[in-house]
Write an enzyme that holds these catalytic residues in place. Structure first.
Site, PDB file in Angstrom:
ATOM      1  N   GLY A 151       5.609   2.703   8.131  1.00 39.93           N
ATOM      2  CA  GLY A 151       6.146   2.244   9.408  1.00 39.93           C
ATOM      3  C   GLY A 151       7.358   3.031   9.853  1.00 39.93           C
ATOM      4  O   GLY A 151       7.568   3.269  11.042  1.00 39.93           O
ATOM      5  N   ASN A 152       8.179   3.478   8.879  1.00 40.88           N
ATOM      6  CA  ASN A 152       9.371   4.242   9.224  1.00 40.88           C
ATOM      7  C   ASN A 152       9.051   5.639   9.713  1.00 40.88           C
ATOM      8  O   ASN A 152       9.913   6.318  10.272  1.00 40.88           O
ATOM      9  CB  ASN A 152      10.320   4.320   8.023  1.00 40.88           C
ATOM     10  CG  ASN A 152      10.982   2.997   7.731  1.00 40.88           C
ATOM     11  OD1 ASN A 152      11.167   2.182   8.622  1.00 40.88           O
ATOM     12  ND2 ASN A 152      11.328   2.760   6.480  1.00 40.88           N
ATOM     13  N   LYS A 157       4.501 -10.017   3.837  1.00 45.57           N
ATOM     14  CA  LYS A 157       4.427  -8.813   4.664  1.00 45.57           C
ATOM     15  C   LYS A 157       5.376  -8.920   5.849  1.00 45.57           C
ATOM     16  O   LYS A 157       5.247  -9.796   6.703  1.00 45.57           O
ATOM     17  CB  LYS A 157       2.990  -8.616   5.166  1.00 45.57           C
ATOM     18  CG  LYS A 157       2.799  -7.401   6.059  1.00 45.57           C
ATOM     19  CD  LYS A 157       3.042  -6.107   5.313  1.00 45.57           C
ATOM     20  CE  LYS A 157       2.786  -4.917   6.213  1.00 45.57           C
ATOM     21  NZ  LYS A 157       3.137  -3.642   5.540  1.00 45.57           N
ATOM     22  N   LYS A 195      -0.783  -1.940   4.262  1.00 42.07           N
ATOM     23  CA  LYS A 195      -1.333  -0.623   4.571  1.00 42.07           C
ATOM     24  C   LYS A 195      -1.537   0.237   3.340  1.00 42.07           C
ATOM     25  O   LYS A 195      -2.534   0.956   3.221  1.00 42.07           O
ATOM     26  CB  LYS A 195      -0.434   0.053   5.603  1.00 42.07           C
ATOM     27  CG  LYS A 195      -0.712   1.518   5.881  1.00 42.07           C
ATOM     28  CD  LYS A 195       0.235   2.431   5.095  1.00 42.07           C
ATOM     29  CE  LYS A 195       1.680   2.079   5.349  1.00 42.07           C
ATOM     30  NZ  LYS A 195       2.605   2.834   4.464  1.00 42.07           N
ATOM     31  N   LYS A 255       3.650   0.170  -2.451  1.00 45.28           N
ATOM     32  CA  LYS A 255       3.378   1.605  -2.564  1.00 45.28           C
ATOM     33  C   LYS A 255       3.117   1.984  -4.019  1.00 45.28           C
ATOM     34  O   LYS A 255       2.177   2.726  -4.325  1.00 45.28           O
ATOM     35  CB  LYS A 255       4.546   2.423  -1.998  1.00 45.28           C
ATOM     36  CG  LYS A 255       4.659   2.411  -0.488  1.00 45.28           C
ATOM     37  CD  LYS A 255       5.808   3.272  -0.017  1.00 45.28           C
ATOM     38  CE  LYS A 255       5.804   3.407   1.501  1.00 45.28           C
ATOM     39  NZ  LYS A 255       5.806   2.132   2.210  1.00 45.28           N
TER      40      LYS A 255
END
Length: 305
Positions: A9-10, A123, A207, A265
Site C-alpha cells: 500500500g505504501n 486488516k 494482499k 509479509k
C-alpha cells in the site's frame, strides 16, 4: 523467470499523503519504473497490489451519502482493483513504451465464511486517525479499530485465501507473455454457496498471503514483496535495529512481528520459500536488485541452509 511482485500500500500512497488521484498516480509512476526494469531484464511478470487506504476511502465516501445503502467491502474491493489496476497498467505501458501487452484482471478469491479471522479483524483499511477521532468514528459507524504505529485505523476481517476461480485466465495471459495485474487488494473476497455458486463477503484478504498463494498456483520462480523499507529488521524500532539479508523460516517465527504490518509479509514469504521458490522482501525502488539477491531480505527454508 516468472516473477510475481506485490506492491505494498505504501508503494501507492505514502503515510500521511492526501488520498487524491494525482498523488496516487505520481506514486504509481515510480512503481512502474521499478517494475519495468524486471520486464526489460527478460522476465515474465505478474503484479498484485494492496488497496487498504483506497478501499477505506471509498467506504467513507459511501457512508457520507445517506440516500443510499453503503456498498459492501467485496464491491468496494472490485472498484479499487479497477482503479489501481488502471493506473498501474497505464504507467507501466508508458514506462515500457508499449513494448509489451499489459492487462488488468478483476480477480475473485474464495475464502471460508467460517474462517476465525471474521471473529478477530486485523486488516487495516482507510486513513489514520488520532485515538480520539478513531474511537468517535468507530462508535458512530460500528467499526472495530486498532493501533497502527502511533495512529489508529479501522480493522476488518482478513480470511485465508482458499481458491482462485480466475486462475485459468491468468495462466492463459501469462502463456501469451502478457504482463498481468491481478489479485488487486488480495482479490475480491467470495464464498461458495450450497450450489457451488460464488457470493461476495464482507472482508479484505491480505494482499501478501493471497499473492504467495497465487505464486504457488502459477508455479512462479520468484515472489517479491515490495514495500517502502529496505529489508526485514532485527529489533526494528530500537537502537539495536539491523537489516537482515537472509532469514530462515525458523528465525522468522522467532521475530514475532505484528499481524497488521510486516507479519503477513513474512508469513507469505515463508510459505513460498517452503515450496521451493525464491522469496524476498524489500524496497520497491530496488526490485531488480532484490530479484538478484543483492538487496532486501531473502527468505529461505531450513532445507536451503
Amino acid at each position: 523467470m516468472l516473477v510475481v511482485a506485490a506492491l505494498g500500500g505504501n508503494a501507492l500512497l505514502q503515510r500521511g499523503e492526501p488520498l487524491t488521484a494525482q498523488v496516487q498516480r505520481e506514486n504509481v509512476k515510480v512503481a512502474a519504473r521499478a517494475l519495468a526494469q524486471i520486464v526489460r531484464a527478460g522476465h515474465q511478470l505478474v503484479i498484485t497490489h494492496g488497496n487498504g487506504p483506497q478501499v477505506g476511502l471509498l467506504s467513507l465516501q459511501a457512508e457520507a451519502y445517506n440516500a443510499a445503502e453503503s456498498y459492501p467491502l467485496d464491491v468496494l474491493g472490485a472498484q479499487t482493483a479497477g482503479m489501481i489496476g488502471y493506473l498501474v497498467e497505464q504507467e507501466l505501458e508508458n514506462a515500457l513504451q508499449n513494448s509489451r501487452p499489459i492487462a488488468t484482471l478483476l480477480t475473485q478469491v474464495v475464502v471460508d465464511a467460517a474462517d476465525p479471522a471474521f471473529l478477530t479483524p486485523t486488516k487495516f483499511i482507510g486513513p489514520v486517525y488520532s485515538q480520539e477521532e478513531a474511537e468517535a468514528r468507530a462508535a458512530k459507524a460500528g467499526w472495530q479499530i486498532a493501533q497502527d504505529g502511533n495512529k489508529w485505523r479501522r480493522v476488518v476481517a482478513s480470511p485465508q485465501p482458499l481458491d482462485i476461480p480466475d486462475l485459468g485466465v491468468i495462466q492463459l495471459l501469462v502463456e501469451k507473455n502478457v504482463v498481468v495485474i491481478c489479485n488487486g487488494g488480495g482479490g475480491i473476497p467470495v464464498v461458495r454457496d450450497a450450489n457451488n455458486g460464488l457470493q461476495g463477503i464482507e472482508a479484505v484478504i491480505d494482499k501478501d498471503l493471497s499473492t504467495a498463494f497465487l505464486a504457488k498456483q502459477l508455479g512462479a520462480d520468484a515472489l517479491l514483496l515490495l514495500t517502502d523499507v529496505e529489508a526485514v529488521y532485527h529489533a526494528f524500532g530500537t537502537p539495536e535495529a539491523q537489516p537482515l539479508s537472509t532469514l530462515t523460516v525458523a528465525e522468522s517465527d522467532a521475530l514475532n512481528l505484528p499481524a497488521g504490518s510486516m507479519g503477513p509479509k513474512i508469513k507469505a514469504a515463508c510459505t513460498f520459500a517452503e515450496s521451493g521458490g525464491f522469496s524476498a522482501i524489500g524496497r520497491l525502488s530496488e526490485a531488480l536488485a532484490l530479484l538478484a539477491g543483492q538487496a532486501g531480505t531473502h527468505i529461505v527454508s531450513e532445507q536451503a541452509e
